[in-house]
Design a protein around this motif. Sequence first.
Motif, PDB file in Angstrom:
ATOM      1  N   SER A   1       0.828  -1.202   0.000  1.00  0.00           N
ATOM      2  CA  SER A   1       0.000   0.000   0.000  1.00  0.00           C
ATOM      3  C   SER A   1       0.868   1.260   0.000  1.00  0.00           C
ATOM      4  CB  SER A   1      -0.868   0.005   1.258  1.00  0.00           C
ATOM      5  OG  SER A   1      -0.035   0.158   2.400  1.00  0.00           O
ATOM      6  N   ASN A   2       0.248   2.378  -0.255  1.00  0.00           N
ATOM      7  CA  ASN A   2       0.947   3.663  -0.224  1.00  0.00           C
ATOM      8  C   ASN A   2       1.575   3.898   1.150  1.00  0.00           C
ATOM      9  OD1 ASN A   2       0.768   6.770   0.455  1.00  0.00           O
ATOM     10  ND2 ASN A   2       0.998   6.613  -1.766  1.00  0.00           N
ATOM     11  N   ASP A   3       0.820   3.617   2.216  1.00  0.00           N
ATOM     12  CA  ASP A   3       1.344   3.816   3.575  1.00  0.00           C
ATOM     13  C   ASP A   3       2.584   2.961   3.822  1.00  0.00           C
ATOM     14  OD1 ASP A   3      -0.526   5.643   4.211  1.00  0.00           O
ATOM     15  OD2 ASP A   3      -1.800   4.290   5.421  1.00  0.00           O
ATOM     16  N   GLU A   4       2.496   1.694   3.392  1.00  0.00           N
ATOM     17  CA  GLU A   4       3.643   0.800   3.594  1.00  0.00           C
ATOM     18  C   GLU A   4       4.854   1.260   2.786  1.00  0.00           C
ATOM     19  OE1 GLU A   4       1.986  -3.654   4.351  1.00  0.00           O
ATOM     20  OE2 GLU A   4       1.294  -2.681   2.507  1.00  0.00           O
ATOM     21  N   ALA A   5       4.597   1.759   1.581  1.00  0.00           N
ATOM     22  CA  ALA A   5       5.697   2.212   0.730  1.00  0.00           C
ATOM     23  C   ALA A   5       6.396   3.428   1.338  1.00  0.00           C
ATOM     24  CB  ALA A   5       5.187   2.526  -0.669  1.00  0.00           C
ATOM     25  N   LEU A   6       5.634   4.224   2.066  1.00  0.00           N
ATOM     26  CA  LEU A   6       6.204   5.438   2.652  1.00  0.00           C
ATOM     27  C   LEU A   6       6.761   5.226   4.060  1.00  0.00           C
ATOM     28  CD1 LEU A   6       3.423   7.996   1.630  1.00  0.00           C
ATOM     29  CD2 LEU A   6       5.716   7.848   0.658  1.00  0.00           C
TER      30      LEU A   6
ATOM     31  N   PRO B   1      12.482   8.947   4.976  1.00  0.00           N
ATOM     32  CA  PRO B   1      12.934   9.937   5.954  1.00  0.00           C
ATOM     33  C   PRO B   1      11.960  11.118   6.075  1.00  0.00           C
ATOM     34  CG  PRO B   1      14.663   9.487   4.324  1.00  0.00           C
ATOM     35  CD  PRO B   1      13.425   8.778   3.858  1.00  0.00           C
ATOM     36  N   LYS B   2      11.302  11.489   4.989  1.00  0.00           N
ATOM     37  CA  LYS B   2      10.409  12.656   5.020  1.00  0.00           C
ATOM     38  C   LYS B   2       9.243  12.424   4.065  1.00  0.00           C
ATOM     39  CE  LYS B   2      12.184  17.225   6.090  1.00  0.00           C
ATOM     40  NZ  LYS B   2      13.067  18.311   5.614  1.00  0.00           N
ATOM     41  N   VAL B   3       8.026  12.561   4.572  1.00  0.00           N
ATOM     42  CA  VAL B   3       6.859  12.397   3.710  1.00  0.00           C
ATOM     43  C   VAL B   3       5.841  13.508   3.983  1.00  0.00           C
ATOM     44  CG1 VAL B   3       7.047   9.872   3.574  1.00  0.00           C
ATOM     45  CG2 VAL B   3       5.671  10.881   5.365  1.00  0.00           C
TER      46      VAL B   3
ATOM     47  N   LEU C   1       3.345  11.477  -0.144  1.00  0.00           N
ATOM     48  CA  LEU C   1       4.442  11.571  -1.117  1.00  0.00           C
ATOM     49  C   LEU C   1       5.789  11.647  -0.397  1.00  0.00           C
ATOM     50  CD1 LEU C   1       2.787  14.386  -3.266  1.00  0.00           C
ATOM     51  CD2 LEU C   1       2.954  11.975  -3.929  1.00  0.00           C
ATOM     52  N   PHE C   2       6.853  11.295  -1.138  1.00  0.00           N
ATOM     53  CA  PHE C   2       8.214  11.492  -0.609  1.00  0.00           C
ATOM     54  C   PHE C   2       8.578  12.966  -0.730  1.00  0.00           C
ATOM     55  CE2 PHE C   2       8.312   7.147  -2.480  1.00  0.00           C
ATOM     56  CZ  PHE C   2       8.598   6.424  -1.333  1.00  0.00           C
TER      57      PHE C   2
ATOM     58  N   PHE D   1      20.123   3.356  -2.676  1.00  0.00           N
ATOM     59  CA  PHE D   1      20.300   3.829  -1.295  1.00  0.00           C
ATOM     60  C   PHE D   1      20.690   5.295  -1.345  1.00  0.00           C
ATOM     61  CE2 PHE D   1      21.035  -0.717  -1.391  1.00  0.00           C
ATOM     62  CZ  PHE D   1      20.008  -1.112  -0.544  1.00  0.00           C
ATOM     63  N   ASP D   2      19.659   6.131  -1.465  1.00  0.00           N
ATOM     64  CA  ASP D   2      19.908   7.544  -1.762  1.00  0.00           C
ATOM     65  C   ASP D   2      19.270   8.495  -0.753  1.00  0.00           C
ATOM     66  OD1 ASP D   2      17.269   7.179  -2.371  1.00  0.00           O
ATOM     67  OD2 ASP D   2      17.445   7.625  -4.509  1.00  0.00           O
ATOM     68  N   GLY D   3      18.589   7.947   0.257  1.00  0.00           N
ATOM     69  CA  GLY D   3      18.009   8.828   1.273  1.00  0.00           C
ATOM     70  C   GLY D   3      16.669   9.435   0.888  1.00  0.00           C
ATOM     71  N   ILE D   4      16.042   8.902  -0.159  1.00  0.00           N
ATOM     72  CA  ILE D   4      14.741   9.434  -0.568  1.00  0.00           C
ATOM     73  C   ILE D   4      13.606   8.537  -0.069  1.00  0.00           C
ATOM     74  CG2 ILE D   4      13.273  10.086  -2.529  1.00  0.00           C
ATOM     75  CD1 ILE D   4      15.745  11.878  -2.186  1.00  0.00           C
ATOM     76  N   ARG D   5      13.643   7.251  -0.457  1.00  0.00           N
ATOM     77  CA  ARG D   5      12.540   6.349  -0.086  1.00  0.00           C
ATOM     78  C   ARG D   5      12.812   5.601   1.222  1.00  0.00           C
ATOM     79  NH1 ARG D   5      13.722   3.643  -5.311  1.00  0.00           N
ATOM     80  NH2 ARG D   5      15.627   4.627  -4.615  1.00  0.00           N
ATOM     81  N   TYR D   6      14.082   5.459   1.544  1.00  0.00           N
ATOM     82  CA  TYR D   6      14.504   4.856   2.817  1.00  0.00           C
ATOM     83  C   TYR D   6      15.913   5.348   3.072  1.00  0.00           C
ATOM     84  CZ  TYR D   6      15.134   1.527  -1.051  1.00  0.00           C
ATOM     85  OH  TYR D   6      15.357   0.952  -2.275  1.00  0.00           O
TER      86      TYR D   6
END
Lengths: 95, 488
Positions: free
Chosen positions: A72-77, A81-83, A87-88, B326-331
């Motif tokens: 899901s979107n929640d799991e993907a986010l 580090p920041k959402v 969205l990222f 591994f770029d600090g965007i998605r994780y």
Amino acid sequence: MSDSEFDIKYVANLARIALNPEEEERLGSQLGDILGYVKKLEELDVSDVEPMAHAVPLDNVLRADEVQPSISNDEALANAPKVANGLFVVPKIVE
Amino acid sequence: MMLHELTLNELTARLAAGEVSSREAMQACLDRIDAVDGSINAFMSIDRDDALGQADAADERLTKGTTHAEQPLLGVPISLKDIFCVKDQPANCSSKILGNFRSPYDGTVVQKLREAGAVIFGRVNMDEFAMGSSTENSAFGPTGNPWDAERVPGGSSGGCAAAVSAQECFGSIGTDTGGSIRQPAALCGCVGIKPTYGRVSRYGVVAFASSLDQVGPMGKTVRDTATLLGAIAGHDPRDSTSVPADVPDYAAGLEGDIKGVKLGLPKEYLGEGIDPEVRAAFEAAVKQYQSLGAEIEEVSLPHAEYGVATYYILATAEASANLARFDGIRYCDRVEGDDPFALYCNTRGAGFGEEVKRRIILGTYVLSSGYYDAYYIRAQKVRTLIKRDFDRALEKVDALITPTVPYTAFKAGEKTGDPLQMYLSDIYTISCNLAGTCGISVPCGFTNDPKLPVGLQLLGKPFGEQELLKIAHAYEQSTPWHNERAAL
């Protein structure tokens, strides 16, 4: 290749890795040695040899174009580090 | 005999007979870890409640009559290298960069282990992103060898090998890109098999070098690894490089004599640089095979000496692409920057350890404009030559027989300053990955003083795991080495 020919700053920049001056010096010289070692491959005549990308030859592997279950979107986010707003968040790219 | 001392197959027999419960087996592992892991540091984290909960669920199924014919690993505690995605558990790859990452899903190997009834517990240590041969490149501290904690367990699946040899689990699943299962198995005195490329799904395994990476089991005996391999092997539509081939019943095919089996001795592997005690143990193993009725034939792998150089170009090139994520965007633990470019550089500069940086930079270089043909394409061509050597040799014989590593476990810190020397410890294991075939390491003796395990490597035909396991099993059962345990 001697380490002076290996432009560590340039390649680290391509690789998107910030190095401190001490790392630059150490990695630069070690990579010079490693490249010296891999030069060994120049001893071989490979002019009539096909390059090999994979050990097991597989032709295009396709599947039916159907929607499959996904996270899901929640799991993907969840690990981001920041959402915001689902969205990222990234630093500004265009002025 | 203490519960943790059982082999995996001895445990399943007792679970089936109702003599022990899965909870008792799991608790025995946790107690063993509490007693000995302080000295070797194989485990980075353990979710004890989750592990005991899984064990209770397995006990319930056992009580209700589920058999090990239906679920071959029912109730068996298995540890995992920190590279596998397990839903809601960490997957750090022994790196700082992934921070508090938790996997949102189970990878295929994990799913298959669950379907087989295994109790999956613990994250065991490794070289960061599987890059290394000593488990010293871990952001979570090094792992010690159970035979001598001052020495390395090998790598990159050093935590798996140490945990199995220290009897902290009944089996462990690792990955092997250039020897990362077989080399630590040899240095710790357990069994490890690298299946043929495409035999086991890589879905849910953090990628290092995608054309070389393969998942495989480690255990106390050949039979244990055969049982584990049977559970995890098979085609997976989510890994397009996994091969749609039937999975034999590996454990059922182990017995029988090996009279007339032809083993090829690659003459290039026994030159200089091999420790005399390792050579002696290896030569004794060859003699043992002859007494079992195997025929030994000298074969040639003329491009063997180019294996390490080829590998370090191709593996680093693939790694430089794979690790771009591994770029600090998605994780990842983000280190901010004024623009995305600075953010990437800062995040990766702070998060990756030195060996990972070294390999990404080397891989980036060999793929960069002006060097691509000279390094990358040339290495791909040499890979073809290496594969041809293997194809030719394996036409004449059923398997190749070699030492796994030219020496025994070395002291921590001994090779960390010289990456090239470290790379050369994979000299006998690396070509198998380039050729894409299967290989196994089994214990074949010990050095005298200090007493350290020596490993024997057998390399089989592509998708010939069944035959390879049978050949290894016959040797193992005719020698005492697999019964030896490290005193901890």
